[in-house]
Design an enzyme around this catalytic site. Structure first.
Site, short mmCIF file in Angstrom:
data_model
loop_
_atom_site.label_atom_id
_atom_site.label_comp_id
_atom_site.label_asym_id
_atom_site.label_seq_id
_atom_site.Cartn_x
_atom_site.Cartn_y
_atom_site.Cartn_z
N ASP A 261 0.88 -1.17 0.00
CA ASP A 261 0.00 0.00 0.00
C ASP A 261 0.92 1.22 0.00
O ASP A 261 2.12 1.11 0.30
CB ASP A 261 -0.95 0.00 1.21
CG ASP A 261 -2.17 0.90 0.97
OD1 ASP A 261 -2.11 1.78 0.08
OD2 ASP A 261 -3.19 0.74 1.68
O1 LIG Z 1 -3.93 5.31 -4.22
C1 LIG Z 1 -3.18 4.20 -4.04
C2 LIG Z 1 -3.42 3.56 -2.70
O2 LIG Z 1 -3.18 4.54 -1.71
C3 LIG Z 1 -3.76 4.51 -0.47
O3 LIG Z 1 -4.30 5.80 -0.25
C4 LIG Z 1 -3.49 6.95 -0.39
C5 LIG Z 1 -4.09 7.88 -1.41
O4 LIG Z 1 -4.02 7.33 -2.67
C6 LIG Z 1 -3.37 9.19 -1.42
O5 LIG Z 1 -4.05 10.13 -2.25
C7 LIG Z 1 -3.27 9.80 -0.05
O6 LIG Z 1 -2.40 10.84 -0.10
C8 LIG Z 1 -2.44 11.85 0.88
C9 LIG Z 1 -1.41 11.60 1.97
O7 LIG Z 1 -1.80 10.51 2.79
C10 LIG Z 1 -1.27 12.84 2.82
O8 LIG Z 1 -0.23 12.63 3.76
C11 LIG Z 1 -0.94 13.99 1.93
O9 LIG Z 1 -0.86 15.14 2.70
O10 LIG Z 1 -2.00 14.20 1.01
C12 LIG Z 1 -2.17 13.11 0.12
C13 LIG Z 1 -3.40 13.35 -0.79
O11 LIG Z 1 -3.29 14.36 -1.54
O12 LIG Z 1 -2.71 8.85 0.84
C14 LIG Z 1 -3.44 7.65 0.95
C15 LIG Z 1 -2.77 6.79 1.96
O13 LIG Z 1 -2.65 7.47 3.14
C16 LIG Z 1 -4.88 3.54 -0.24
O14 LIG Z 1 -4.84 3.00 1.07
C17 LIG Z 1 -4.94 2.40 -1.22
O15 LIG Z 1 -6.16 1.70 -1.10
C18 LIG Z 1 -4.79 2.96 -2.59
O16 LIG Z 1 -4.98 1.97 -3.58
#
Ligand SMILES: OC[C@H]1O[C@@H](O[C@H]2[C@H](O)[C@@H](O)[C@H](O[C@H]3[C@H](O)[C@@H](O)[C@H](O)O[C@@H]3CO)O[C@@H]2CO)[C@H](O)[C@@H](O)[C@@H]1O
Length: 734
Positions: A261
């Site tokens: 992930d």
């Molecule tokens: O998308 C792929 C897999 O990712 C995990 O989720 C992530 C998600 O895709 C991502 O957009 C998000 O990003 C944020 C990040 O966590 C945060 O710290 C940052 O400030 O902003 C980002 C968004 O703009 O993070 C998610 C994980 O925390 C999923 O668990 C999985 O199922 C997806 O397939």
């Protein structure tokens, strides 16, 4: 050759009674297809440098490619920049894609043909935009915690129902040449502390609940699996030798690859040596921490990770690519392509056939050309700021079609309840009083005097990186949002024909609402995505009879579930095997609406239970094929029952088969779902429901033998309209 085989499998699956035959053919063709893919992968691998191999297993870094996950192209073997993209209900960040219904709505239909078609269309759209790996479907969270933020992405807390839905979805996606990804492996049951928590579960529960649907996924030849954020029994899931090498690759015979992930990897060597095969996205969200790439190269050079392990990682990834024939004529990645086709028809059908009618006093539904209708609640209209105003659907404003997080898409259009009701009202000459606010003041004026008042309430949840109205992923309680109880109360006091429509990511406690004498009907409309209003009108006006059944239990009180969000650093899974209806049955707790429940506009009778069995007691013995030992997938018993539509309109019924294990098995759930089918019946028509039971359906996991065992003794068989409305019962001896 391989694609032809898949086409045959796709067609055969539609005859659900043919399950046993399908499974047998699938296993043999699956193994042969993997063998062919491995031979191509081996030959390609021999042409690659160590750096090429490291590139194949390492993402290029967050935000450094067209997709949420990307690996570099290897031109010498024609290997493309691999595009990995969410997700389980469509193409995230797509330009003109279908927003399919969430998994939980698909499960709510209990209709394998619709679930299969949803998968086929998901695959068609992924291929159309050049996505190589579609990040779904979801079997973890399974949904043991009713408040779990991401439960709606998957198919609900019953491992059998989820397993069937995983299989159908994966085979559908992969029939179009797209690699599916079964996620999140494993025991990622909550958003709270998901990146630090340790899920500690006993061996039997692991096998019979949480691993069970992943076995279906592997049996359906899923190309990839995503390891989850949490720890399992104290070790990070993506660094866990027992679950990745032991359970997934050895026991289940998984031949594809495990990707992390996003940022779930913690160390360079630990992940490599415990069975993780691809790191995603390759850096942290600031583009900094990189655990493979150059680090992996060094680790291989100094022997901390063997060359053979690196070869195995790369070979598994290449094999997935060859398995789906993506080496020939695959479209270039263009997430903005219009790939919707006629797929909205599946969205409408799943949204509609997943609607569960919970209460219908005085047959108030279907509506009969009312003169005046009141439509009340902020979720009756589209978000005033725009249907896609909130990133990753991270708000609960206006009508609800899905939860929030990475498992979402942009809506290409959105038909809100009011839009569809208005269109219908115009053709019927009905006047609509709209009050699109959740305030109780002034609601009496809108509701009183109408033939019926439709009041819309919601509950939302999602992924923990977004906070919505103070909710960070998991729901803090099971109440409706936006003062929904008070809103219904106010409407029901003003109109004695109140119809409550619920859009929700999971169960809501309905006691306050049901206590209102004016509430005549409750329509559980779930998460209908872009076809929200159209699907609802189809059911409200009787264009179809409601045919959805609950994929989870609705309790009288939140504490009845016995599986709260874990607040500390560890979840010990103390409920073991007893989640959802298994828990209610064991503890003798009456649910408000049980698992599998749903009313219709017609009636069905059940008769003629016939049981045939060739099952014999003892452990599974077959060779390991994708999904585990081969004999687990063989049909060993067949049960039939006759279902008749005795009412006045066409409808569809979902007869469900529950099994009770003999007393020789260790303490087990009083009953477990082991078969279902959906039969469409005209008035007076009768059909036979056929349930084929595989050896795995009659087995428990023996922790001493480390094997599945069919216990000796008398198996209880119940067939009925829900888990508590069992109309026929019998038994057979093994
Ligand atoms: O998308 C792929 C897999 O990712 C995990 O989720 C992530 C998600 O895709 C991502 O957009 C998000 O990003 C944020 C990040 O966590 C945060 O710290 C940052 O400030 O902003 C980002 C968004 O703009 O993070 C998610 C994980 O925390 C999923 O668990 C999985 O199922 C997806 O397939």
């Amino acid at each position: 050759m391989y694609l032809q085989t898949f086409a045959v499998l796709a067609a055969s699956s539609l005859a659900w009674a043919e399950t046993g035959e399908k499974q047998a053919r699938q296993a043999s063709s699956g193994s042969a297809a993997w063998d062919a893919a491995y031979s191509q992968a081996s030959s390609a691998l021999s042409k690659l440098s160590q750096q090429d191999k490291v590139n194949i297993v390492t993402g290029v870094g967050w935000n450094k490619g067209p997709c949420v996950g990307n690996t570099p192209a290897i031109r010498s073997i024609g290997y493309p920049q691999l595009c990995l993209q969410d997700g389980p209900l469509g193409i995230r960040f797509g330009g003109s894609v279908t927003a399919f219904t969430p998994g939980i709505q698909a499960a709510s239909t209990w209709d394998v043909e619709l679930i299969r078609q949803r998968g086929v269309y998901l695959g068609a759209e992924a291929k159309g935009v050049g996505v190589h790996v579609l990040l779904g479907p979801v079997a973890g969270a399974l949904g043991k915690i009713p408040n779990g933020g991401r439960n709606w992405e998957g198919f609900g807390p019953d491992p059998y129902l989820t397993g069937i839905a995983m299989s159908e979805t994966i085979e559908g996606i992969q029939s179009n040449g797209v690699q599916a990804c079964a996620k999140h492996f494993i025991l990622n049951e909550q958003e709270t502390n998901r990146e630090t928590i340790s899920s500690v579960v006993d061996d039997r529960t692991m096998h019979e609940l949480y691993l069970f649907p992943f076995a279906d996924a592997v049996h359906s030849n899923v190309a990839s699996v995503m390891c989850s954020y949490n720890k399992v029994n104290g070790t990070w899931a993506c660094e866990n030798d027992k679950i990745q090498n032991g359970l997934l690759k050895k026991e289940l015979g998984f031949k594809g690859y495990v990707m992390s992930d996003w940022n779930a990897q913690h160390t360079t060597n630990g992940a490599a040596n415990s069975g993780m095969d691809m790191t995603m996205p390759g850096s942290d969200y600031n583009g900094k921490t990189i655990l493979w790439g150059p680090q992996l190269n060094t680790a291989v050079n100094n022997g901390q990770v063997s060359k053979a392990r690196l070869d195995d990682m790369a070979k598994r990834i290449l094999a997935g690519w060859y398995l789906l024939k993506q080496n020939s004529g695959y479209p270039a990645t263009n997430l903005k392509a219009n790939v919707q086709g006629n797929h909205k028809e599946n969205v409408r059908a799943v949204a509609r056939d997943g609607i569960v009618l919970l209460k219908n006093d005085d047959s108030i539904l279907p509506l009969k050309k009312p003169s005046k209708l009141a439509v009340i609640g902020s979720s009756s209209v589209v978000n005033p700021a725009g249907r896609n105003a909130c990133t990753d659907r991270g708000c609960n404003t206006g009508a609800l079609g899905m939860g929030w997080g990475s498992g979402t898409t942009e809506y290409p259009y959105f038909v809100a309840p009011y839009d569809a009701l208005k269109a219908r009202a115009q053709s019927d000459g009905t006047i609509i009083n709209l009050s699109s606010s959740d305030s109780t003041s002034g609601v009496a004026a809108a509701a009183s005097g109408a033939d019926a008042a439709l009041v819309f309430i919601t509950a939302d949840s999602g992924e923990g990186y977004i906070t919505v109205e103070g909710v960070t992923g998991d729901r803090p309680n099971l109440d409706p949002w936006h003062n929904g109880n008070a809103l219904v109360q106010a409407v029901a006091q003003a109109n004695k024909n109140t119809i409550v429509v619920v859009h929700s990511t999971g169960p809501i406690i309905l006691e306050t609402i049901l206590a209102q004498p004016g509430v005549k009907a409750v329509v559980w409309a779930g998460l209908p995505s872009q076809e929200n209003g159209n699907a609802l009108v189809d059911v409200l006006y009787g264009l179809v009879s409601p045919s959805g059944k609950l994929p989870y239990t609705i309790a009288k009180s939140e504490s009845d579930y016995g599986a709260p969000v874990a607040r500390g650093g560890t979840d010990t899974f103390p409920e073991g095997l007893f989640i959802d209806y298994r828990h209610f049955d064991k503890q003798g707790i009456s649910p408000r609406y049980e698992f599998g429940f749903g009313l219709s506009y017609t009636n069905f009778t059940y008769s003629s239970l016939i049981i045939t069995s060739t099952a014999s007691p003892g452990p599974a013995k077959g060779e390991t094929i994708p999904g585990g030992r081969s004999d687990l997938w063989e049909t060993v018993a067949t049960i039939t029952a006759t279902i008749k539509n005795t009412g006045g309109v066409t409808g569809a019924e979902v007869p469900q088969l529950y099994i009770t294990l003999p007393s020789s098995a260790p303490s087990s759930p009083p009953k477990q779902l082991r078969g279902f089918t959906k039969l469409k019946l005209a008035p007076g028509e009768r059909k036979t429901a056929t349930f084929n039971l595989r050896k795995r359906d009659l087995s428990y996991w023996d922790t001493a033998k480390q094997n599945w065992v069919v216990p000796a003794g008398s198996f209880g068989v119940s067939v009925g309209a829900s888990s508590r409305d069992l109309r026929l019962s019998g038994k057979f001896d093994v």
